[in-house]
Write a protein that holds these residues in place. Structure first.
Motif, short mmCIF file in Angstrom:
data_model
loop_
_atom_site.label_atom_id
_atom_site.label_comp_id
_atom_site.label_asym_id
_atom_site.label_seq_id
_atom_site.Cartn_x
_atom_site.Cartn_y
_atom_site.Cartn_z
N HIS A 6 0.87 -1.16 -0.04
CA HIS A 6 0.05 0.08 0.10
C HIS A 6 1.01 1.22 0.01
N VAL A 7 0.53 2.07 -0.83
CA VAL A 7 1.14 3.52 -0.66
C VAL A 7 0.06 4.58 -0.39
N ILE A 8 0.28 5.46 0.39
CA ILE A 8 -0.81 6.47 0.66
C ILE A 8 -0.36 7.83 0.47
N ASN A 9 -0.93 8.41 -0.19
CA ASN A 9 -0.53 9.80 -0.58
C ASN A 9 -1.35 10.86 0.30
N THR A 10 -0.50 11.35 1.29
CA THR A 10 -1.12 12.23 2.15
C THR A 10 -0.29 13.68 1.76
N ALA A 11 -0.02 13.95 0.73
CA ALA A 11 0.90 14.93 0.49
C ALA A 11 0.21 16.45 0.31
N ALA A 45 -5.19 2.51 -10.14
CA ALA A 45 -3.86 2.15 -9.57
C ALA A 45 -4.07 1.30 -8.30
N PRO A 46 -4.16 0.13 -8.48
CA PRO A 46 -4.58 -0.44 -7.17
C PRO A 46 -3.43 -0.32 -6.07
N GLY A 47 -4.09 -0.33 -4.87
CA GLY A 47 -2.82 -0.20 -3.73
C GLY A 47 -2.35 1.48 -3.61
N PHE A 48 -2.81 2.35 -4.23
CA PHE A 48 -2.54 3.50 -4.27
C PHE A 48 -3.46 4.35 -3.59
N TYR A 49 -3.47 4.67 -2.49
CA TYR A 49 -4.62 5.53 -1.66
C TYR A 49 -4.20 7.04 -1.61
N VAL A 50 -5.43 7.70 -1.34
CA VAL A 50 -5.11 9.20 -1.02
C VAL A 50 -5.99 9.48 -0.14
N ALA A 51 -5.58 10.61 0.87
CA ALA A 51 -6.45 11.01 1.89
C ALA A 51 -6.03 12.66 2.03
N THR A 52 -6.85 13.46 1.05
CA THR A 52 -6.48 14.82 1.23
C THR A 52 -7.82 15.85 0.97
N GLY A 53 -7.54 17.03 1.11
CA GLY A 53 -8.70 18.03 0.67
C GLY A 53 -9.78 18.15 1.84
N GLY A 54 -10.51 19.09 1.43
CA GLY A 54 -11.62 19.55 2.43
C GLY A 54 -10.97 20.12 3.85
N SER A 55 -11.61 20.34 4.88
CA SER A 55 -11.02 20.99 5.82
C SER A 55 -10.37 19.95 6.72
N GLY A 56 -9.19 19.95 6.25
CA GLY A 56 -8.29 18.67 6.57
C GLY A 56 -7.55 18.80 8.05
N PHE A 57 -8.10 19.93 8.80
CA PHE A 57 -7.47 19.81 10.16
C PHE A 57 -8.64 19.02 10.90
N THR A 58 -9.93 19.64 10.57
CA THR A 58 -11.04 19.32 11.37
C THR A 58 -11.19 17.74 11.25
N TYR A 59 -10.98 17.31 9.91
CA TYR A 59 -11.45 15.99 9.49
C TYR A 59 -10.16 15.06 9.42
N GLY A 60 -8.87 15.52 9.66
CA GLY A 60 -7.93 14.70 9.56
C GLY A 60 -7.72 13.59 10.11
N PRO A 61 -7.95 13.64 11.84
CA PRO A 61 -7.92 12.33 12.48
C PRO A 61 -8.95 11.44 11.92
N THR A 62 -10.36 11.98 11.18
CA THR A 62 -11.40 10.99 10.98
C THR A 62 -10.87 10.22 9.65
N TYR A 63 -10.31 11.23 8.89
CA TYR A 63 -9.82 10.51 7.51
C TYR A 63 -9.02 9.39 7.65
#
Ligand code: FAD
Length: 399
Positions: free
Chosen positions: A213-218, A346-364
């Motif tokens: 798994h690769v996770i793009n949190t850039a 791109a199987p195995g390639f995940y993203v977690a970004t955008g939105g109000s990412g301070f409020t929701y970062g822990p939940t993402y």
């Protein structure tokens, strides 16, 4: 080549929190950060916990349609996540959840507050509409122009300079490896695994990891990291302005937002007021390209607009001295909702970004880790899937 279950790219809140939950779930995790941990938007932001639908979402409420309902469900989940966070992390993160007021100054804005309150109440978010006098009784610092306010008792703020570090320590304690000054420069899929190449700052030497798994949190760089995996990700850098005033005795107990104007304001534990709310700054540009890694410059007109709005809503702001103004750069998506999940092309390639990412970062992070570890998440991530933009990758991905 070193091996790990998951390689996370980006050491902001999203990356450090995802590293924590994956490692706590038993995965071997490596996190790679090109600069220092918390050097991006996660350390530059306003620290507001926005659980009511924000001004930016209400502006485009008709286009978003039922997506807004999903967003409220995410907010309810995030409230529960925040309430247990200080104990879970075992550190003081200066979390205050004393309530937030979204104010209105005209009949049209009051009507918008009512429409918004109906959407939120339908989804079970606790909100209460107050007329101007009731709002001033609760928050005597509000000025005479305020005609109504929507109270969300769970809203508040947390210190962005503390949260990511607390997560980083939790990730380390759970066995994750965190590498700062280490930029990912290449991604390749080989035999069902990802090969991740990274370079240490100031050195020509590269290191390589293999992971399922690769996770793009850039964050603002998420599209650039997507390009390394040969996929398009519609994440666009935007630069915003923040200001802090001198300290004053405790007066402002709520997070203050506005339904029709850009404003967020709060008093932090040290007594200073933080003023922001989405006023723009100028992104650095070179050769026709945006450069989120270079500091954005303050736009004086935006700064004046931000401070004038703050002083109108809370007149006690007017005589205060401004201590500092800074800019930060974050990533936004075309529909303003976050992008969370696996990219179909791109199987195995995940993203977690955008939105109000301070409020929701822990939940993402929590939801994405559940999805990766168990194949499912306790709140559906489908509304946020990168594949809602899947047509952009019809001709991309693995060839
Ligand atoms: C001024 C401002 C105010 C804001 N206010 C709020 C608010 O009040 N409430 C709220 O909810 N949200 C707010 N936001 C948004 C919020 O800050 C972001 O959504 C959130 O911090 C994003 O976190 P992240 O971890 O995804 O990204 P970031 O914190 O930006 O982290 C991304 C990291 O990836 C690293 N990286 C990039 N490319 C590579 C690579 N190739 N290799 C290795 N590392 C790489 C970067 O160096 C960076 O450290 C605000 C944003 C700004 C700019």
């Amino acid at each position: 080549v070193q091996r790990a279950d998951a390689v996370i790219i980006g050491g902001g809140l999203a990356g450090c929190a995802t590293a924590t939950y994956l490692a706590q779930g038993g995965a071997s995790v490596v996190l790679l950060e090109q600069k220092r941990l918390n050097a991006g938007a996660s350390g530059q932001n306003a620290g507001s916990l926005h659980f009511q639908l924000e001004h930016r979402l209400i502006q485009h409420a008709d286009a978003l349609g039922e997506q807004l309902d999903f967003y409220v469900a995410l907010a309810r989940r995030a409230i529960d996540d925040w309430r247990r966070l200080p104990q879970e992390l075992g550190e003081d993160i200066e979390l205050a959840m004393h309530g937030g007021l979204m104010v209105a100054e005209s009949a049209e804005q009051v009507a918008k507050l009512e429409k918004k309150a109906a959407i939120e109440a339908r989804q079970g978010l606790e909100v209460q509409l107050l007329d101007g006098d009731a709002a001033r009784r609760l928050a005597p610092y509000l000025g005479p122009t305020i005609q109504a306010a929507l109270l969300c008792p769970d809203e508040g703020h947390c210190n962005p300079r503390l949260l990511t570090g607390a997560y980083a320590r939790a990730a380390l304690a759970a066995g994750a490896q965190l590498h700062s000054d280490t930029a990912v420069t290449a991604l390749r899929r080989v035999g069902g695994h990802w090969r991740v190449r990274a370079r240490k700052a100031g050195s020509e030497q590269t290191q390589e990891w293999q992971a399922q798994h690769v996770i793009n949190t850039a964050g603002a760089w998420a599209a650039a990291v997507g390009r390394l995996a040969n996929i398009h990700l519609p994440v666009f850098p935007v630069a915003l302005t923040m200001s802090v005033t001198e300290k004053l005795p405790p007066v402002l107990h709520h997070l203050i937002q506005h339904i029709g104007r850009k404003l967020s304001m709060k008093q932090v534990e040290d007594g200073n007021l933080l003023i922001g709310g989405g006023w723009s700054a100028r992104l650095a540009q070179r050769g026709g390209e945006w450069h989120p890694d270079l500091a954005a410059s303050v736009d004086l007109q935006a700064l004046r607009g931000n401070l004038a709005t703050a002083a109108e809503v809370v007149p006690a702001v007017a005589p205060l001295s401004l201590l500092r103004t800074w800019t930060g750069t974050t990533g936004i998506t075309p529909d303003q909702l976050p992008i969370i999940g696996e990219v179909g092309a791109a199987p195995g390639f995940y993203v977690a970004t955008g939105g109000s990412g301070f409020t929701y970062g822990p939940t993402y992070a929590r939801l994405l880790a559940e999805k990766i570890l168990t194949g499912d998440s306790s709140l559906p991530l489908t509304p946020y899937s990168p594949d809602r933009f899947g047509h952009m990758n019809m001709f991309m991905g693995q060839s």
